[in-house]
Design an enzyme around this catalytic site. Structure first.
Site, PDB file in Angstrom:
ATOM      1  CG  ASP A  72      -2.217   0.871   0.867  1.00 40.80           C
ATOM      2  OD1 ASP A  72      -2.157   1.675  -0.088  1.00 40.80           O
ATOM      3  OD2 ASP A  72      -3.233   0.770   1.584  1.00 40.80           O
TER       4      ASP A  72
HETATM    5  C1  BGC Z   1      -5.101   3.231   0.126  1.00 39.67           C
HETATM    6  C2  BGC Z   1      -5.311   2.187  -0.946  1.00 39.67           C
HETATM    7  C3  BGC Z   1      -5.221   2.824  -2.309  1.00 39.67           C
HETATM    8  C4  BGC Z   1      -3.879   3.513  -2.436  1.00 39.67           C
HETATM    9  C5  BGC Z   1      -3.659   4.149  -3.792  1.00 39.67           C
HETATM   10  C6  BGC Z   1      -3.870   4.056  -0.121  1.00 39.67           C
HETATM   11  O1  BGC Z   1      -3.790   5.116   0.756  1.00 39.67           O
HETATM   12  O2  BGC Z   1      -5.040   2.595   1.376  1.00 39.67           O
HETATM   13  O3  BGC Z   1      -6.547   1.560  -0.769  1.00 39.67           O
HETATM   14  O4  BGC Z   1      -5.399   1.869  -3.301  1.00 39.67           O
HETATM   15  O5  BGC Z   1      -3.790   4.516  -1.447  1.00 39.67           O
HETATM   16  O6  BGC Z   1      -4.453   5.222  -4.008  1.00 39.67           O
END
Ligand code: BGC
Length: 739
Positions: free
Chosen positions: A290
């Site tokens: 993530d």
């Molecule tokens: C979130 C994810 C997301 C990623 C990209 C993160 O902060 O937890 O769910 O896919 O950002 O945008």
């Protein structure tokens, strides 16, 4: 460039000369098997080029300038959309051209984007779509999301989010399917099919990503990113099955979760990412971290510095690093003999595999002519309306306050969400635009006869204490029908949007009280991204329609329900607590050693032990009667099946849809107690007034088993209870024995 300073011709009929050597290499030949193409390409890559494949960063409008050098160095494998709104595939293609034409091996970039419940056509939030109890509906909406996402220049979406959600304080409960793992599995698979189809390489499909692996929804106190402590037994039975279902449906990528999972951060968790995902489940795709989750291993307190964070993550099984750049330390660490090159090779192989499977080596560019007509097409808009209606859950309907007659003369529509198109989109609204959204007011107006009057009073502000209650009260007094549009703002749910209180925000309760005090029956329409605590509204409103954040066609879909052109068929997939103090509360809990209500029974002294509205709950405009459950046998042998049947009658005066729910309980289990009830099947049945039907379910060993703490599937002899009921709190069970 060649010696003459010109770009050599690399685009040939049916193949691209990615490495610009004038011959068709095996990896450039689309007739060759993926694994051979991957191996051929890897044999030509330097260590630096390999590490580059592991790197993903955000793109913004200036990315072409900012990242030109980096891409040319082969130091970039992927972009995710972020920063400025990037509308067109032109931008993607410009970046892709640098990778394909400007680097030695021409390896295409893969472009990811968060299309969670739509790209431009925004559908209801996932939690709402689960309430339709219709996975095929979600498959259809994600199919359209895929079409629009791909037309916008993306190959990959970071969805579905399949985190089990038991705690409505946690803002991301909006992004998942609720508290039931069995239903969650159906939705996980439907989402993957919707995104990837049968051929993920097709230009209108995108690669799916199972996230967040894993346990994220169990965050302490509902605080986002927080620590989770989940026993392996609970983890196997509640938190993991949805991920496995997505994998079985063909998902090609996984994303790690931010949280520390039972003692170690998920993004550096070898047990999770290698023992379970790769060794047990045989996952062949790649894992992306993530957002900055690798560098955050330092904040978590398990890595002392960038090098250690990179080392932990790559050896645990995180292939691609989102945004942070700790993997830049890997070449040195390999040279120093601290990290094995095999780890890097494995990760590169997985990433390239997905790039080949997605067809990026055969079609690296997005068609630039498509996107202008790709969004909000009539089929997408019609589906958004259908979905907005189907997700509505009717929580209360006293004296048939609903449906409303279209010839009603005066409607007072009151509340901060009465005419708020942008609020309808919910969290993660991608490229959705308020100007495309239909507010509740617009939807109602479209239904009314020309001589009917609709007054709209905002009532009070949704987040602060501004109140215009006296006007609302006057409007209510003058109206034949009063509708209050209440809830929480869209940006109070989603990532980093935890709440300690779960009531309607600002002074909305005060508004409700003032309007209800007029004595007029009040119809409440709720817009929210999580279950709310609404005991007073529940007591004093005439009707409550839970509409969630329903997307671009909100007003039209809800008006279809309010005026009876569609009938409410949604059922809750998360329990609605009376009070935030009951949280977490979920229907599929374990028994205590002192079940029941009474002194020394484990109940509250100041609140009920049960929720206000249970899992599976939802009313219709008619009345369904259940007969006695009949089993085809009272004993069942391992490997055999039995059927459970219940007569169902529409005893009301309108057609309606009932969701008949099959629940099972394994009364005594050797590896750990089983929940007091577990959903194992459902059928959506439409009946006309007076019509009856026998509803039959087949029960096999699949519905009776569970996982032990090591992940072994057990089906054990003994007594089982079966319910066929309208929700998780009603009905009487019958028993059978498994021999
Ligand atoms: C979130 C994810 C997301 C990623 C990209 C993160 O902060 O937890 O769910 O896919 O950002 O945008």
């Amino acid at each position: 460039m060649n010696a003459r300073g010109t770009v050599p011709e690399i685009y040939h009929d049916g193949w691209i000369d990615f490495n610009k050597n004038g011959v068709k290499d095996l990896y450039e030949d689309s007739t060759q098997p993926v694994e051979k193409r991957v191996a051929d390409l890897m044999a030509q890559m330097s260590l630096e080029e390999k590490i580059g494949q592991l790197h993903q960063t955000t793109r913004d409008t200036d990315a072409e300038k900012i990242y030109k050098d980096q891409i040319e160095r082969g130091d970039m494998g992927s972009f995710l959309a972020g920063g400025e709104i990037i509308e067109s595939p032109l931008h993607r293609n410009a970046l892709q051209r640098i990778a394909v034409e400007g680097t030695r091996l021409g390896i295409p970039l893969i472009f990811g984007h968060d299309s969670i419940h739509g790209f431009r056509t925004i559908f209801p939030i996932p939690l709402a779509q689960a309430c339709a109890w219709e996975p095929e509906l979600f498959e259809r909406t994600q199919r359209i999301s895929a079409r629009e996402t791909a037309a916008g220049g993306n190959d990959w979406t970071f969805a579905p989010m399949v985190d089990l959600g038991r705690d409505p304080r946690w803002g991301r409960i909006a992004e998942g399917f609720g508290e039931d793992p069995w239903l969650g599995c159906l939705y996980a698979a439907a989402n993957v099919r919707g995104f990837q189809g049968t051929n993920v390489a097709a230009p209108d499909r995108v690669v799916a990503c199972m996230k967040h692996f894993a346990g994220y929804g169990a965050a302490e106190g509902g605080r986002d990113y927080n620590t989770t402590e989940i026993s392996e037994y609970t983890f196997r039975n509640f938190y993991l099955p949805q991920f496995k279902a997505g994998l079985d449906a063909g998902a090609w990528t996984f994303m790690t979760s931010f949280n520390s999972l039972s003692g170690f951060p998920a993004s550096g968790n070898h047990h999770l990412l290698t023992d379970i995902l790769r060794n047990e489940w045989k996952f062949q795709g790649f894992v992306v971290s993530d957002y900055q989750a690798i560098v955050q291993l330092i904040d978590h307190g398990v890595a002392a510095d960038d090098d250690e964070a990179a080392r932990l993550a790559i050896t645990a099984g995180v292939d691609m690093e989102m945004v942070s750049s700790n993997y830049e330390t890997l070449p040195q660490q390999i040279q120093d003999g601290i990290v094995s090159p095999t780890n890097v090779d494995e990760s590169v192989r997985r990433i390239l595999r997905v790039k080949f499977v997605k067809g990026l080596f055969d079609r690296p560019y997005t068609d630039e002519t498509l996107y202008k007509n790709a969004y909000l097409r009539p089929d997408a808009v019609a589906l958004a309306r259908e979905a907005a209606a189907k997700v509505c859950v009717l929580l209360k309907n006293e004296k048939s306050a609903l449906p409303i007659s279209k010839s009603v003369k005066k409607i007072a529509l009151i509340g901060p969400l009465a005419d708020a198109p942008g609020e309808m989109l919910g969290c993660w609204s991608s490229r959705g635009r308020p100007q495309d959204a239909i507010s509740l007011a617009a939807g109602i107006r479209a239904k009314l006869a020309p001589d009917s009057k609709l007054t709209i009073s905002p009532g009070c502000n949704i987040t602060n204490n501004t109140a215009q209650i006296s006007r609302a009260v006057a409007d209510a007094k003058a109206a034949d029908v009063v509708i209050l549009a209440l809830g929480e703002p869209r940006d109070w749910s989603g990532e980093s949007k935890s709440r300690t209180r779960l009531d309607v925000t600002g002074r909305q309760l005060e508004l409700f009280q003032a309007v209800a005090a007029t004595g007029k029956p009040v119809i409440v329409v709720l817009f929210n991204g999580r279950p709310l605590t609404i005991p007073e509204i529940s007591t004093n409103a005439a009707a409550i329609l839970e509409a969630w954040h329903p997307g671009v066609q909100a007003g039209n879909g809800i008006a279809d329900i309010l005026f009876g052109d569609a009938s409410p068929a949604g059922r809750l997939t998360t329990s609605f607590p009376y009070d935030v103090g009951q949280v977490p509360i979920h229907y599929n809990h374990l028994n205590t050693g002192r079940p029941g209500i009474g002194e020394y029974k484990g109940n509250y002294v100041d609140a009920p032990i049960t929720p206000l509205y249970p899992f599976g709950f939802g009313l219709t405009y008619t009345k369904f009667e259940y007969g006695k459950i009949q089993l085809s046998a009272l004993t069942m042998k391992a490997g055999e099946t039995l059927t459970a049947r219940v007569p169902l009658k529409n005893a009301g005066s309108r057609p309606g849809t009932e969701v008949v729910q099959l629940y099972i309980r394994d009364v005594a289990a050797s590896a750990g107690p089983r929940p007091v009830r577990e959903l194992k099947g459902f059928q959506k049945i439409e009946l006309n007034p007076g019509e009856s039907r026998d509803v039959t379910f087949t029960i096999s060993n699949k519905e009776l088993g569970y996982f032990d703490a090591s992940g072994h599937w057990l089906v054990e002899p003994g007594k089982f209870q079966v319910w066929l009921s309208k929700d998780s709190a009603s009905g009487k069970p019958v028993d059978f024995k498994l021999e």
